[in-house]
Design a protein around this motif. Structure first.
Motif, PDB file in Angstrom:
ATOM      1  N   PRO A   5      13.212 -25.917   7.456  1.00 59.67           N
ATOM      2  CA  PRO A   5      12.486 -24.791   8.049  1.00 59.67           C
ATOM      3  C   PRO A   5      13.321 -24.029   9.075  1.00 59.67           C
ATOM      4  O   PRO A   5      14.151 -24.610   9.775  1.00 59.67           O
ATOM      5  N   ILE A   6      13.094 -22.723   9.127  1.00 62.27           N
ATOM      6  CA  ILE A   6      13.680 -21.864  10.173  1.00 62.27           C
ATOM      7  C   ILE A   6      12.602 -21.716  11.238  1.00 62.27           C
ATOM      8  O   ILE A   6      11.524 -21.185  10.976  1.00 62.27           O
ATOM      9  N   ILE A   7      12.876 -22.210  12.437  1.00 60.71           N
ATOM     10  CA  ILE A   7      11.863 -22.298  13.483  1.00 60.71           C
ATOM     11  C   ILE A   7      12.079 -21.230  14.552  1.00 60.71           C
ATOM     12  O   ILE A   7      13.221 -20.935  14.930  1.00 60.71           O
ATOM     13  N   MET A   8      10.972 -20.645  15.051  1.00 61.92           N
ATOM     14  CA  MET A   8      11.067 -19.753  16.208  1.00 61.92           C
ATOM     15  C   MET A   8      11.540 -20.582  17.403  1.00 61.92           C
ATOM     16  O   MET A   8      10.846 -21.502  17.839  1.00 61.92           O
ATOM     17  N   PRO A   9      12.730 -20.301  17.943  1.00 64.48           N
ATOM     18  CA  PRO A   9      13.269 -21.139  19.025  1.00 64.48           C
ATOM     19  C   PRO A   9      12.616 -20.837  20.367  1.00 64.48           C
ATOM     20  O   PRO A   9      11.903 -19.842  20.536  1.00 64.48           O
ATOM     21  N   GLN A  10      12.878 -21.714  21.335  1.00 61.10           N
ATOM     22  CA  GLN A  10      12.473 -21.453  22.713  1.00 61.10           C
ATOM     23  C   GLN A  10      13.422 -20.404  23.269  1.00 61.10           C
ATOM     24  O   GLN A  10      14.615 -20.660  23.449  1.00 61.10           O
ATOM     25  N   ALA A  72       6.852 -21.731  15.593  1.00 61.40           N
ATOM     26  CA  ALA A  72       6.324 -21.312  14.293  1.00 61.40           C
ATOM     27  C   ALA A  72       7.442 -21.306  13.250  1.00 61.40           C
ATOM     28  O   ALA A  72       8.602 -21.040  13.546  1.00 61.40           O
ATOM     29  N   VAL A  73       7.075 -21.596  11.992  1.00 63.55           N
ATOM     30  CA  VAL A  73       8.033 -21.555  10.893  1.00 63.55           C
ATOM     31  C   VAL A  73       8.188 -20.116  10.422  1.00 63.55           C
ATOM     32  O   VAL A  73       7.210 -19.445  10.093  1.00 63.55           O
ATOM     33  N   LEU A  74       9.434 -19.632  10.415  1.00 61.73           N
ATOM     34  CA  LEU A  74       9.716 -18.254  10.022  1.00 61.73           C
ATOM     35  C   LEU A  74      10.169 -18.150   8.563  1.00 61.73           C
ATOM     36  O   LEU A  74      10.153 -17.063   7.989  1.00 61.73           O
ATOM     37  N   GLY A  75      10.576 -19.260   7.990  1.00 61.73           N
ATOM     38  CA  GLY A  75      11.034 -19.271   6.607  1.00 61.73           C
ATOM     39  C   GLY A  75      11.669 -20.605   6.284  1.00 61.73           C
ATOM     40  O   GLY A  75      11.618 -21.554   7.079  1.00 61.73           O
ATOM     41  N   VAL A 114      -8.922 -16.431  21.382  1.00 63.50           N
ATOM     42  CA  VAL A 114      -8.684 -17.394  20.312  1.00 63.50           C
ATOM     43  C   VAL A 114      -7.756 -16.758  19.293  1.00 63.50           C
ATOM     44  O   VAL A 114      -8.126 -15.789  18.640  1.00 63.50           O
ATOM     45  N   PRO A 115      -6.510 -17.258  19.163  1.00 64.18           N
ATOM     46  CA  PRO A 115      -5.572 -16.643  18.218  1.00 64.18           C
ATOM     47  C   PRO A 115      -5.998 -16.875  16.787  1.00 64.18           C
ATOM     48  O   PRO A 115      -6.641 -17.871  16.470  1.00 64.18           O
ATOM     49  N   GLN A 116      -5.610 -15.942  15.904  1.00 64.13           N
ATOM     50  CA  GLN A 116      -5.915 -16.050  14.486  1.00 64.13           C
ATOM     51  C   GLN A 116      -4.765 -16.741  13.781  1.00 64.13           C
ATOM     52  O   GLN A 116      -3.621 -16.318  13.893  1.00 64.13           O
ATOM     53  N   ARG A 117      -5.051 -17.826  13.046  1.00 61.97           N
ATOM     54  CA  ARG A 117      -4.012 -18.528  12.304  1.00 61.97           C
ATOM     55  C   ARG A 117      -3.778 -17.815  10.982  1.00 61.97           C
ATOM     56  O   ARG A 117      -4.698 -17.398  10.320  1.00 61.97           O
ATOM     57  N   ASP A 118      -2.498 -17.709  10.647  1.00 64.71           N
ATOM     58  CA  ASP A 118      -2.145 -17.019   9.405  1.00 64.71           C
ATOM     59  C   ASP A 118      -0.976 -17.744   8.764  1.00 64.71           C
ATOM     60  O   ASP A 118       0.140 -17.677   9.262  1.00 64.71           O
ATOM     61  N   GLY A 119      -1.234 -18.473   7.707  1.00 63.21           N
ATOM     62  CA  GLY A 119      -0.170 -19.207   7.039  1.00 63.21           C
ATOM     63  C   GLY A 119       0.361 -20.314   7.925  1.00 63.21           C
ATOM     64  O   GLY A 119      -0.376 -21.105   8.476  1.00 63.21           O
ATOM     65  N   GLU A 120       1.679 -20.313   8.108  1.00 59.22           N
ATOM     66  CA  GLU A 120       2.312 -21.391   8.853  1.00 59.22           C
ATOM     67  C   GLU A 120       2.583 -21.024  10.305  1.00 59.22           C
ATOM     68  O   GLU A 120       3.099 -21.826  11.059  1.00 59.22           O
ATOM     69  N   GLY A 121       2.280 -19.784  10.704  1.00 64.36           N
ATOM     70  CA  GLY A 121       2.457 -19.388  12.089  1.00 64.36           C
ATOM     71  C   GLY A 121       1.118 -19.019  12.689  1.00 64.36           C
ATOM     72  O   GLY A 121       0.085 -19.096  12.055  1.00 64.36           O
TER      73      GLY A 121
END
Length: 403
Positions: A5-10, A72-75, A114-121
């Motif tokens: 997975p490509i992860i959104m980094p800190q 979050a997973v970006l790809g 309350v955030p909306q979940r969409d797919g893997e992010g």
């Protein structure tokens, strides 16, 4: 083939999410390890997300202009068995950030949104783009507050509504009428930079701020500038003068936090740079120990990075003061607001030729005069201390050989 997975980094200590602004690859593209493939924008800068390992892009799971949290997973990357063993296909839990209690209403907003979940992010909750919360208007019913939470509105955004309910209470009808007017106006979503500036200014305004001002003769600075190869601008002379004045009077280089006055360990001063849709404030470390020549070189480097929006959060954090040369816009006077984590902001206006009485010659002679202001957190420094600090800055500017 195994996937990594490509992860959104800190992206910084205080950064919890970022917006996708550019995707540089597509499925099937061969990539190298640590290759920048996605540009993301935070409220402070544009930064690149790199690949965890070499391989081939399997898929990109995010969309342009959508916002995703850290983790979050970006790809996914098709990788070797060895790399897959090092990077297991797991999706980290989004970080549970600590809500800053010093920001009025932030805890209340965090509890309601309350955030909306969409797919893997996780995407940002839909509605109007308002990043900060402040408690301004009151007398709102639970129904009104629920509607505000749904749209991510704050009480500050509704401050202009004249409530028609009992005791000037804002009713749900008042709110819907307000929203209807907005819908009929030209509007666009605020950029991350614009939202970040708005958030910072809201937080700054919770403090007792004050501004003093005087005039300064710029002719010595302009003459000194002509003798230098690097040709520093008046704003850099002002930055250097402020740094030296603070080094001479370290009591002014302090922040008021809780019931303590915290002394700055280094004279780090920011300089305001206008960028597209906002302002960035890169900080020059130990400005009192940096010569004008080195300041000029550092300034050019930082301005170029800022205009590319490549200034990282760390490069904008930790300053005690900022210099704003609003004279570049032809303005004579201004009361710029210090950043929330800074105590001081020195403003410099445009230079203008004015007549000045010369007692020895018994006649008026022309001089280039500019207005100079000092905005400050009145909890940390009083009017007298601020006046002495500004007076010393003026003295140094009028004798630039000391800079």
């Amino acid at each position: 083939m195994p996937q990594v997975p490509i992860i959104m980094p800190q992206l910084g200590e205080s950064i919890a999410e970022a917006t996708i602004v550019d995707i540089k690859v597509k499925p099937g593209d061969e990539i190298a390890a640590d290759q920048e493939i996605i540009d993301v924008e935070t409220n402070k800068a544009v930064m690149g997300v790199t690949t965890p390992c070499k391989g081939k892009i399997d898929k990109i799971t995010v969309e342009l202009k959508e916002t995703y949290p850290v983790g979050a997973v970006l790809g996914y990357v098709e990788a070797s068995e060895e790399d897959a063993a090092r990077f297991k296909k797991t999706v980290p839990e989004p970080p549970k950030g600590v809500v800053a209690k010093e920001i009025p209403g932030r805890e209340e907003q965090a509890a309601m949104a309350v955030p909306q979940r969409d797919g893997e992010g996780v995407r940002r909750a839909g509605g109007l783009p308002v990043p900060a919360s402040t408690k301004g208007a009151t007398f709102m019913s639970p129904r009104v507050r629920a509607r505000m939470a749904e749209l991510q509105l704050t009480t500050a955004d509704l401050a202009g509504i004249m409530g028609t309910g009992a005791g000037n209470r804002v009713t749900i009808k008042d709110l819907e009428n307000f929203l209807h007017k907005i819908d009929n106006q030209t509007a666009q979503e605020a950029s991350a930079i614009r939202a970040g500036v708005a958030d910072a200014m809201r937080r700054s305004w919770t403090r007792p701020l004050s501004t003093i001002g005087s005039s300064v003769n710029l002719d010595p600075v302009l003459q000194d500038r002509q003798s230098r190869d690097s040709k520093p601008g008046p704003g850099l002379y002002a930055l250097r003068a402020l740094a030296l004045a603070l080094a001479e009077n370290p009591g002014a280089a302090a922040k008021f936090i809780g019931n303590r006055v915290v002394q700055s360990s280094s004279i780090d001063i920011g300089i305001a740079v206008e960028v597209q849709d906002g302002i960035m404030v890169p900080v020059i470390r130990s400005a009192d120990k940096t010569s004008l020549v080195d300041l000029t070189a550092k300034y050019k480097e930082l301005v170029e990075l800022a205009r590319q929006r490549r200034i990282s959060p760390d490069m904008q954090a930790g300053g005690i003061a900022t210099v704003s040369n609003f004279g570049t816009f032809g303005m004579e006077w201004g009361t710029p607001i210090p950043l929330p984590d800074q105590t001081l902001l020195l403003g410099l206006g445009v230079g203008k030729k004015v007549p000045s009485w010369d007692e020895s010659k018994k006649e008026f002679i022309p001089k280039t005069e500019a207005q100079i202001t000092l905005s400050f957190d009145h909890r940390s420094i009083d009017g007298g201390g601020a006046a002495r600090l500004l007076k010393r800055v003026i003295e140094l500017l009028e004798d630039p050989k000391k800079l």
